[in-house]
Design a protein around this motif. Structure first.
Motif, PDB file in Angstrom:
ATOM      1  N   VAL A 138       0.816  -1.210   0.000  1.00  0.00           N
ATOM      2  CA  VAL A 138       0.000   0.000   0.000  1.00  0.00           C
ATOM      3  C   VAL A 138       0.849   1.260   0.000  1.00  0.00           C
ATOM      4  CG1 VAL A 138      -1.926  -1.145   1.185  1.00  0.00           C
ATOM      5  CG2 VAL A 138      -0.214   0.086   2.515  1.00  0.00           C
ATOM      6  N   ASP A 139       0.220   2.350  -0.386  1.00  0.00           N
ATOM      7  CA  ASP A 139       0.779   3.679  -0.227  1.00  0.00           C
ATOM      8  C   ASP A 139      -0.353   4.596   0.207  1.00  0.00           C
ATOM      9  OD1 ASP A 139      -0.661   4.128  -2.585  1.00  0.00           O
ATOM     10  OD2 ASP A 139       1.122   4.122  -3.827  1.00  0.00           O
ATOM     11  N   THR A 140      -0.020   5.804   0.523  1.00  0.00           N
ATOM     12  CA  THR A 140      -1.061   6.736   0.975  1.00  0.00           C
ATOM     13  C   THR A 140      -1.111   7.929   0.039  1.00  0.00           C
ATOM     14  OG1 THR A 140       0.451   7.846   2.486  1.00  0.00           O
ATOM     15  CG2 THR A 140      -0.869   6.054   3.395  1.00  0.00           C
ATOM     16  N   ARG A 141      -2.291   8.507  -0.034  1.00  0.00           N
ATOM     17  CA  ARG A 141      -2.487   9.734  -0.801  1.00  0.00           C
ATOM     18  C   ARG A 141      -3.495  10.589  -0.028  1.00  0.00           C
ATOM     19  NH1 ARG A 141      -4.895   5.460  -3.815  1.00  0.00           N
ATOM     20  NH2 ARG A 141      -7.145   5.648  -3.934  1.00  0.00           N
ATOM     21  N   PRO A 142      -3.496  11.879  -0.292  1.00  0.00           N
ATOM     22  CA  PRO A 142      -4.453  12.739   0.411  1.00  0.00           C
ATOM     23  C   PRO A 142      -5.893  12.319   0.123  1.00  0.00           C
ATOM     24  CG  PRO A 142      -2.783  14.045  -0.708  1.00  0.00           C
ATOM     25  CD  PRO A 142      -2.616  12.624  -1.182  1.00  0.00           C
ATOM     26  N   GLY A 143      -6.696  12.356   1.149  1.00  0.00           N
ATOM     27  CA  GLY A 143      -8.109  12.052   1.006  1.00  0.00           C
ATOM     28  C   GLY A 143      -8.922  13.333   1.004  1.00  0.00           C
ATOM     29  N   PRO A 144     -10.256  13.200   0.933  1.00  0.00           N
ATOM     30  CA  PRO A 144     -11.118  14.393   0.885  1.00  0.00           C
ATOM     31  C   PRO A 144     -11.020  15.259   2.131  1.00  0.00           C
ATOM     32  CG  PRO A 144     -12.423  12.377   1.058  1.00  0.00           C
ATOM     33  CD  PRO A 144     -11.002  11.958   0.856  1.00  0.00           C
ATOM     34  N   GLY A 145     -10.650  14.678   3.259  1.00  0.00           N
ATOM     35  CA  GLY A 145     -10.545  15.460   4.491  1.00  0.00           C
ATOM     36  C   GLY A 145      -9.171  16.039   4.744  1.00  0.00           C
ATOM     37  N   ALA A 146      -8.286  15.933   3.746  1.00  0.00           N
ATOM     38  CA  ALA A 146      -6.897  16.433   3.932  1.00  0.00           C
ATOM     39  C   ALA A 146      -6.873  17.939   4.080  1.00  0.00           C
ATOM     40  CB  ALA A 146      -6.037  16.000   2.746  1.00  0.00           C
TER      41      ALA A 146
END
Length: 149
Positions: free
Chosen positions: A141-149
């Motif tokens: 997995v990796d992470t990316r900004p979500g709508p609440g960022a």
């Protein structure tokens, strides 16, 4: 009054585990390690934690064999901190806590999306990809900004 660190009157693995990882800064250090942070100054920059607190948490995590110190420079001597197998085993608990926080404390949506590197889908509560169905672990997995960022 502080809670006792011994549990002669109870047999509780949750209480014992919380004595090791139940502190805010400890969990945030572990989170940062999963995000690829390795060096003391980078942990401090990422977290905004006082040096003495960070030193204490990293020392405890190393003493508990959740992280290990690895030299990366000889002159001057410098170390980085890496998760051990025991530390990596905390990933499901960290992801469960993240998803619980997203459900209950992220009114604008998740600040971070945990995505499957293989296909771009997202992590489910069963630690599978919502798109391809693959079982996922920390290396998938990796992470990316979500709508609440």
């Amino acid at each position: 009054m502080a809670l006792p660190r011994t549990y002669e009157s109870q047999n509780c693995s949750i209480a014992r585990a919380l004595e090791v990882v139940g502190d805010r800064w400890t969990l945030l250090v572990i989170r940062s390690a999963f995000e690829g942070v390795r060096r003391f100054d980078d942990f401090q920059d990422a977290l905004g934690v006082a040096r003495n607190v960070l030193t204490d948490r990293l020392t405890r995590l190393c003493d508990e064999e959740i992280m290990r110190r690895v030299p990366y420079q000889e002159r001057p001597e410098r170390y980085e901190y890496r998760l051990t197998r025991k530390g990596v085993e905390l990933w499901p608990a960290m992801m469960t806590l993240l998803m619980w926080g997203d459900r209950h404390y992220a009114p604008d949506g998740p600040p971070v999306i945990v995505g499957h590197r293989g296909c771009g889908g997202t992590l489910t509560p069963r630690f599978t990809c919502d798109s391809c169905g693959a079982t996922l672990g920390p290396g998938d997995v990796d992470t990316r900004p979500g709508p609440g960022a």
